[in-house]
Design an enzyme around this catalytic site. Structure first.
Site, short mmCIF file in Angstrom:
data_model
loop_
_atom_site.label_atom_id
_atom_site.label_comp_id
_atom_site.label_asym_id
_atom_site.label_seq_id
_atom_site.Cartn_x
_atom_site.Cartn_y
_atom_site.Cartn_z
N GLY A 102 -4.20 -11.76 3.25
CA GLY A 102 -4.65 -10.71 4.14
C GLY A 102 -5.71 -11.24 5.09
O GLY A 102 -6.33 -12.28 4.86
N CYS A 103 -5.92 -10.50 6.17
CA CYS A 103 -6.86 -10.97 7.19
C CYS A 103 -8.30 -10.95 6.67
O CYS A 103 -9.02 -11.94 6.80
CB CYS A 103 -6.71 -10.15 8.47
SG CYS A 103 -6.78 -8.37 8.24
#
Lengths: 342, 342, 342, 342
Positions: free
Chosen positions: D145-146
């Site tokens: 995920g970012c």
């Protein structure tokens, strides 16, 4: 004196701005607030900046709910105002913030909106010649569009004074609130931040006939309008760059004199000192219009720049200004020329 | 083959963008980087996005430092390029990203810049008729201004095809990087975010004579230009709305055909499909120009919208494109039509 | 009753916001406006959003100019207030919007500001325990910093109720107006738009000791503060994320109850309904503080989020609120909880 | 060597960014592009910045369409990847840009996503200890995920070196593209411009267990995470402020030494020189991570700030980096550490 005011369409941007202004209006008592799909919701969840109304719950937009008010503002999608207005008594001041009653020519309406024309109401741009008188005591008001407000106030003095050729070329930049609160992919923050884009290019924007109507009235003859709107990465504000070929004999001085005269007694329209150019930030949240003019001798053109807050002077502020006139209040009641900057 | 490249003025926005492009250019080896007040500083503190060059230290802009390179880019304040260029040999490719050598008419230069005219170099807008040939093998190139790039590419096809009357009316919005990196109060983030404002209104912008030069050449006769630049709340991008009265007989189809023909073989200029309008976001960081045209029959006007990245195609990308042509490389080397969006 | 008010430092952001509020204050008459390098300029060129004051000319900041006013606001660079205040009579209400008189501990002042401590004045955050009483009738007021306002109002209830361990971890994002109007390269619009960045990391920000002072007072014992400010791409607004380890026995319900009680009678501090999170846009231009709390059971931490407008509640609005209390006016006079959104 | 690549979910922001990178990747040939509701549309209308692919038409996401490729990227809504992946052969490199295969603990998945756990694939964050080896030759990759990318790279060195107590407090600001391209009212430009807001406060964000997983692995024991994400008014970028109490004996020097060592050989993670703080603008469009560390002696805490582009290193760039490793290509192929600024 206090008037009881209802707002139909209180969940959108125009409705929210209207409530912001009415909360500060000493002569207005806020009555029914209605919504469509949002009926039943707390206003606090929809308009979190309006803390004093946070616990209000939106009601459906029905004749029953709107009954018993002195003033009813309609902030509805285009085409829906006539049916609601018909159910309200003639003694009620109905102020339509939509487009339905702005145009005088039914053919224009039908060409741009594709539905039968509902009629024409007194036009809520008091600064135009003759407009104030028509609004005094009126019980129906058509609030102008945001772009036509910026453009008409910028150019009517040039046309009224016979200084401009009847072919206006206008490019305007608007903040995104002008496109409303309905979620559409091209209006996402990710799309609009850092980006400028045009739309309705080539004469297609629905505000074009309204501009033509106003400028032609000022000129006393048909004015053609080439209008290109653009979407700017900011929530509010319109910057209108309005140009027309100068008629023979026009000088920078005669141009400026015409504008000084036209705006001399206007409480909201302000001609900036020579050399100062307007910024939309300076009118954020205010009902002011800031204007500057230039004469480009090399190109032979008049350039008039105006800035407004599209939601205030361009919509809800203009509506309140007209309400004040219609009710016989001081025109500036509850309105300000002071912006929120930076 | 690899050429050794120096950049005079590496600390500003134009210089930074040029380095970004050169770092991705397979035929360029980055040599001396110079600054003025910033000489002695690490590039990493001035251009933190250029990580591979972070440890480079800026040198002063002197003939000694610039000697020994095949290509020297000048990203200097207006008026300073001639003195530097004179010190570089004729065999060195000198690419001036300032205004000094763009104008053909010395009187124009003196009227708009107030100093003696330095001369005229081959003009780095390869898409204009005849321009590519003049750039091939040249050892001097004048990189066009950002606004003239957006405007000239938007309008030259209409003028070259005889479709437009010789009075252009142009309104353009630019990102703030076009105003440079020198700190001025009106360019503070607090001032520009959420705000649009005009400047140089009425014919005063220095890019006006450059537009007139290009459009007049395309038209085969004098074209007047009314140009209004505006500052938009975004770092990069130009949206140019370019209009002119259509000549008799113009149709939407003939207009579109002229543009399809003009851009058919251009690697960087892209006419969008009908119905799609350009956004500046789509060209961020790219050398592309996206264009759309409309014919407004009611107003009798042609409207052409173009978008560019002012720092890429509008400055550093255009400079690299011209370098490629001058050196006999493929014109697109190190450049892309792909933007960074959203 | 009307008091005559002078503003020293009327050309900056704090001064401009103060004037915006004073123009709407029924009990204030705006007297002298002073500047430093801007003395002699029209206010209209410096604060174009304040149209009613456009023709006012800034005077120099001298004792003569400031004499004869009931209230003098000082919006001066840090360290300059004491010298001016000394020249004003004890009967004049002097409200310092700088940092000079906020800190109680001279060693803190000297450590963070590097100059001798000028003293301590009654602290203008009426919502803190005991603060209102100290302000009533006072003729000297130290206006809190913008970050300490957002942070102290967010966390004092948790500390006053004994719910939080004495080690606060705070990260806040501020709009760029918090950095002032002096032109610096890193504050250019080109730099800040589309970018977030931290500064003063690791305890170096001058607002840290002020937070420690306030939270320690609420807790009845030393509270340490890890504070990281960040610069956000917006002109106004602070979003403060304030966290501390929960003391044993804390529950979501006990946490919420403490906040409901603490803010129950506060006119400007608003605890949002459960599930609704604050946005800085909702308080733009208003004196409101919107707060939400959460208990993260997995991490064992209390998280309190507050939003303010850094220029309004964070500076000029807080100053007016304190003026009202000091003068015995209704605390809310001339202030609003209504934001300008979107 | 060139691999044939398909992208499932080419119309969204992650898919668009991936295509931008693949277009510049010398070893990738772009094959099938699929969409869901957008199948049948020209890519040019959905991703106007990807000019070279403008005429491509999206196909439906079916096994037939995805067959015959060496690499398939899945940019699908959470929960949809497993079904598609099952239809692809084991010899195909499948890179899931969604969350489905990131978590090792099925209970975590079910608690945060409310559906059965699909499994765990090699985790595409090569900089973590041991991660590169697991990716080499793998035919399944879970892209992180970012937020976990920004946070894990910021904090793993402190935990791996035993410098930090196992309770991390993290506040991060993300650009709006992290919220995707689906039109929702709170993501409208009018709402997000000029505004900061938190969401998922109190431990509710789905990226929290992924951070805990990564930091616990580095620490060799359970690390708790208090994570507060905020939405910032910018399209791209994450600024993560990551703090933890320092273990006894930590000094600024030992902290910095640990980070210098951890990142010494990393091509994309860059520790800034002392005194320079990262900005998200500097990594826009790049795969770089810029990091700075501080030790706050007064508060006894370590503060690590990292910036990434959420769409590049945070999603599509990280995916390409893992593809390169899995295929045995140079890890940096097609990727850059150069940002697009200003």
């Amino acid at each position: 004196m206090s008037v009881r005011v209802a707002v139909a369409g209180a969940s959108g941007y125009a409705g929210g701005e209207l409530l912001r202004l009415l909360l500060a209006h000493p002569g207005a008592e806020i009555g029914a607030l209605t919504g469509n799909t949002n009926a039943g919701q707390r206003l606090g969840s929809l308009q979190p900046h309006l803390l004093p109304l946070a616990e209000r719950v939106l009601e459906p937009t029905t004749a029953d709910v709107l009954a018993g008010h002195d003033v009813v503002f309609l902030a509805l999608p285009h085409g829906q105002s006539a049916a609601v207005a018909e159910q309200l008594g003639e003694e009620v001041l109905v102020i339509d913030m939509g487009a339905d009653f702005r145009l005088e020519d039914a053919a224009d309406w039908e060409a741009f909106y594709g539905s039968p024309h509902a009629g024409t109401w007194p036009y809520g741009m008091p600064e135009l010649p003759g407009a104030r008188a028509a609004l005094e005591g009126s019980r129906r008001v058509a609030v102008p569009g945001c772009y036509p407000t910026a453009v008409s106030l910028a150019l009517f003095p040039a046309y009224a004074a016979g200084l401009a050729e009847p072919e206006a070329v206008i490019v305007a930049a608007s903040g995104t609130s002008g496109a409303g609160k309905a979620a559409k992919p091209h209006l996402l923050g990710s799309e609009v931040m850092g980006s400028m884009s045009p739309y309705g290019v080539g004469g297609g924007h629905r505000h074009t006939p309204e501009m033509i109507q106003n400028l032609s009235a000022a000129a006393g003859g048909r004015v053609s309008v080439s209008f290109t709107p653009t979407l700017a990465p900011m929530p509010r504000g319109i910057l209108a760059t309005c140009t027309a070929k100068a008629r023979p004999g026009v000088t920078a001085a005669s141009l400026r004199a015409a504008y000084e005269k036209a705006f001399a007694d206007e409480p909201f329209v302000h001609l900036l000192p020579e050399g100062q150019w307007p910024t939309t930030a300076a009118v954020l949240g205010s009902n002011a219009v800031q204007v500057q003019v230039a004469y480009d001798a090399a190109a032979g053109r008049i350039i008039v720049i105006s800035v407004i807050d599209n939601l205030t002077k361009g919509t809800a502020g203009g509506a309140v200004q007209s309400m004040n006139i219609a009710l016989g209040l001081d025109e500036t009641t509850g309105l300000t020329t002071i912006g929120v900057a930076p």
